[in-house]
Design a protein around this motif. Structure first.
Motif, mmCIF file in Angstrom:
data_model
loop_
_atom_site.group_PDB
_atom_site.id
_atom_site.type_symbol
_atom_site.label_atom_id
_atom_site.label_comp_id
_atom_site.label_asym_id
_atom_site.label_seq_id
_atom_site.Cartn_x
_atom_site.Cartn_y
_atom_site.Cartn_z
ATOM 1 N N TYR A 102 -22.393 4.244 0.158
ATOM 2 C CA TYR A 102 -21.255 5.150 -0.021
ATOM 3 C C TYR A 102 -21.427 6.300 0.945
ATOM 4 O O TYR A 102 -22.503 6.920 0.999
ATOM 5 C CB TYR A 102 -21.229 5.636 -1.473
ATOM 6 N N ARG A 145 -16.927 2.843 2.246
ATOM 7 C CA ARG A 145 -18.027 1.952 1.881
ATOM 8 C C ARG A 145 -18.278 1.005 3.054
ATOM 9 O O ARG A 145 -17.376 0.757 3.849
ATOM 10 C CB ARG A 145 -17.684 1.192 0.608
ATOM 11 N N GLY A 188 -18.436 30.542 1.249
ATOM 12 C CA GLY A 188 -18.471 31.007 -0.124
ATOM 13 C C GLY A 188 -17.915 30.040 -1.141
ATOM 14 O O GLY A 188 -17.808 30.373 -2.327
ATOM 15 N N LYS A 189 -17.551 28.836 -0.711
ATOM 16 C CA LYS A 189 -16.972 27.839 -1.613
ATOM 17 C C LYS A 189 -17.879 26.619 -1.703
ATOM 18 O O LYS A 189 -18.739 26.400 -0.857
ATOM 19 C CB LYS A 189 -15.591 27.393 -1.107
ATOM 20 N N GLY A 190 -17.654 25.799 -2.726
ATOM 21 C CA GLY A 190 -18.382 24.547 -2.827
ATOM 22 C C GLY A 190 -17.765 23.495 -1.913
ATOM 23 O O GLY A 190 -16.616 23.608 -1.506
ATOM 24 N N PRO A 191 -18.532 22.461 -1.560
ATOM 25 C CA PRO A 191 -17.991 21.384 -0.732
ATOM 26 C C PRO A 191 -16.856 20.658 -1.451
ATOM 27 O O PRO A 191 -16.924 20.431 -2.658
ATOM 28 C CB PRO A 191 -19.188 20.449 -0.537
ATOM 29 N N GLN A 224 -16.274 22.343 3.750
ATOM 30 C CA GLN A 224 -16.698 23.531 3.020
ATOM 31 C C GLN A 224 -16.265 24.791 3.738
ATOM 32 O O GLN A 224 -16.538 24.967 4.928
ATOM 33 C CB GLN A 224 -18.227 23.535 2.837
ATOM 34 N N TYR A 273 -17.453 15.827 3.443
ATOM 35 C CA TYR A 273 -17.054 17.004 2.685
ATOM 36 C C TYR A 273 -16.673 18.122 3.650
ATOM 37 O O TYR A 273 -17.250 18.255 4.733
ATOM 38 C CB TYR A 273 -18.193 17.485 1.787
ATOM 39 N N ARG A 320 -28.241 10.403 -5.873
ATOM 40 C CA ARG A 320 -28.190 11.626 -5.090
ATOM 41 C C ARG A 320 -27.474 11.437 -3.772
ATOM 42 O O ARG A 320 -27.547 10.388 -3.142
ATOM 43 C CB ARG A 320 -29.625 12.075 -4.789
ATOM 44 N N LEU A 321 -26.768 12.491 -3.344
ATOM 45 C CA LEU A 321 -26.195 12.525 -2.006
ATOM 46 C C LEU A 321 -27.226 13.105 -1.046
ATOM 47 O O LEU A 321 -27.861 14.122 -1.353
ATOM 48 C CB LEU A 321 -24.945 13.399 -1.971
ATOM 49 N N PHE A 374 -19.561 18.274 6.415
ATOM 50 C CA PHE A 374 -20.820 17.588 6.130
ATOM 51 C C PHE A 374 -20.561 16.104 5.902
ATOM 52 O O PHE A 374 -19.671 15.739 5.118
ATOM 53 C CB PHE A 374 -21.477 18.150 4.870
ATOM 54 N N LEU A 422 -14.473 17.122 -1.297
ATOM 55 C CA LEU A 422 -14.403 15.784 -0.713
ATOM 56 C C LEU A 422 -13.142 15.642 0.133
ATOM 57 O O LEU A 422 -12.041 15.961 -0.293
ATOM 58 C CB LEU A 422 -14.388 14.732 -1.816
ATOM 59 N N PHE A 482 -27.270 14.776 2.549
ATOM 60 C CA PHE A 482 -26.303 15.396 3.440
ATOM 61 C C PHE A 482 -26.845 15.517 4.864
ATOM 62 O O PHE A 482 -28.052 15.666 5.083
ATOM 63 C CB PHE A 482 -25.951 16.807 2.952
ATOM 64 N N GLY A 483 -25.912 15.497 5.829
ATOM 65 C CA GLY A 483 -26.240 15.873 7.186
ATOM 66 C C GLY A 483 -26.367 17.387 7.290
ATOM 67 O O GLY A 483 -26.158 18.118 6.311
ATOM 68 N N GLU A 484 -26.692 17.851 8.506
ATOM 69 C CA GLU A 484 -26.960 19.261 8.706
ATOM 70 C C GLU A 484 -25.685 20.109 8.799
ATOM 71 O O GLU A 484 -25.749 21.336 8.734
ATOM 72 C CB GLU A 484 -27.795 19.463 9.982
#
Lengths: 111, 116
Positions: A32, A51, A41-44, A38, A36, A98-99, A89, A46, A101-103
């Motif tokens: 998967y 797939r 100051g906010k959450g990521p 972002q 994302y 777990r996800l 991201f 989607l 993440f890239g940098e």
């Protein structure tokens, strides 16, 4: 084997241009691959996900291209707008765990 | 509101103090995840629950960190004896695992922790 490598670190495009962000992974168990967005100051949030059984997925101006043999996937943002300026991201996971993440890529779209 | 909520949104504390954060997942989501994000980096996994069971913990989760999800609904993340290196954004996400699963994790707005 758990890493996801993302490039470029930052990207500047003109309004109306195409933004392209690339990611590569090692773990072939990943099944998967979400992207994302972002804002500071906010959450990521989607954007779009894919797939490995498909090579491309398009939703509006956003397209994911997936190359299973190369273990790479990319995000294309068509007709980029100043409102798209944010950090993007890529991520990967397997079996809903777990996800990883890239940098991150800081995208700036100039008006 | 049907999204993931987190409280408080901001927390400033002195080194050595204990702090606790709360996450309320999307209703009916049985999986709940905690991540930590430092400035300029992607989120890093800390731990996750399926219902009330803690299924995985990252090695990042030292013995000063503890997470609970006692009734399979909301979750708390406690940090004891905070250190300046704990300063970060703590993110919570939830997902639905099961026949209708899409593996999609929905994130909350995060709790920004500053340790002085």
């Amino acid at each position: 084997q758990q890493q996801v490598k993302q490039s470029p670190q930052s990207l500047i495009v003109q309004k109306g241009g195409i933004s392209i962000i690339n990611c590569a992974y090692e773990n072939t168990a990943f099944d998967y691959f979400p992207w994302y967005q972002q804002f500071p100051g906010k959450g990521p949030a989607l954007l779009i996900a894919i797939r490995p059984d498909v090579s491309e997925k398009k939703e509006g101006r956003f397209t994911i291209s997936f190359n299973k043999s190369a273990k790479q996937f990319s995000l294309h943002i068509m007709d980029s707008q100043p409102g798209d300026s944010a950090t993007y991201f890529c991520a990967a996971s397997y079996s809903g765990s777990r996800l990883t993440f890239g940098e991150g890529t800081q995208l700036t779209v100039n008006p | 509101d049907t999204g993931v909520s987190q409280n408080p949104r901001h927390k400033i504390t002195k080194r050595g103090q204990n702090v606790t954060f709360r996450c309320d997942p999307i209703s009916e989501h049985n999986r709940l995840y905690w991540y930590r994000q430092t400035l300029g980096q992607g989120p890093e996994f800390l731990t996750y629950f399926q219902n009330e069971a803690q299924l995985e913990k990252s090695r990042l989760l030292s013995d000063r960190f503890s997470a609970e999800r006692p009734k399979g609904s909301f979750s708390t993340l406690e940090i004891q004896r905070t250190e300046q290196g704990d300063s970060a954004m703590y993110l919570c996400a939830s997902s639905l695992e099961g026949l209708l699963s899409t593996d999609t994790q929905y994130f909350g707005p995060g709790t920004r922790l500053t340790v002085l």
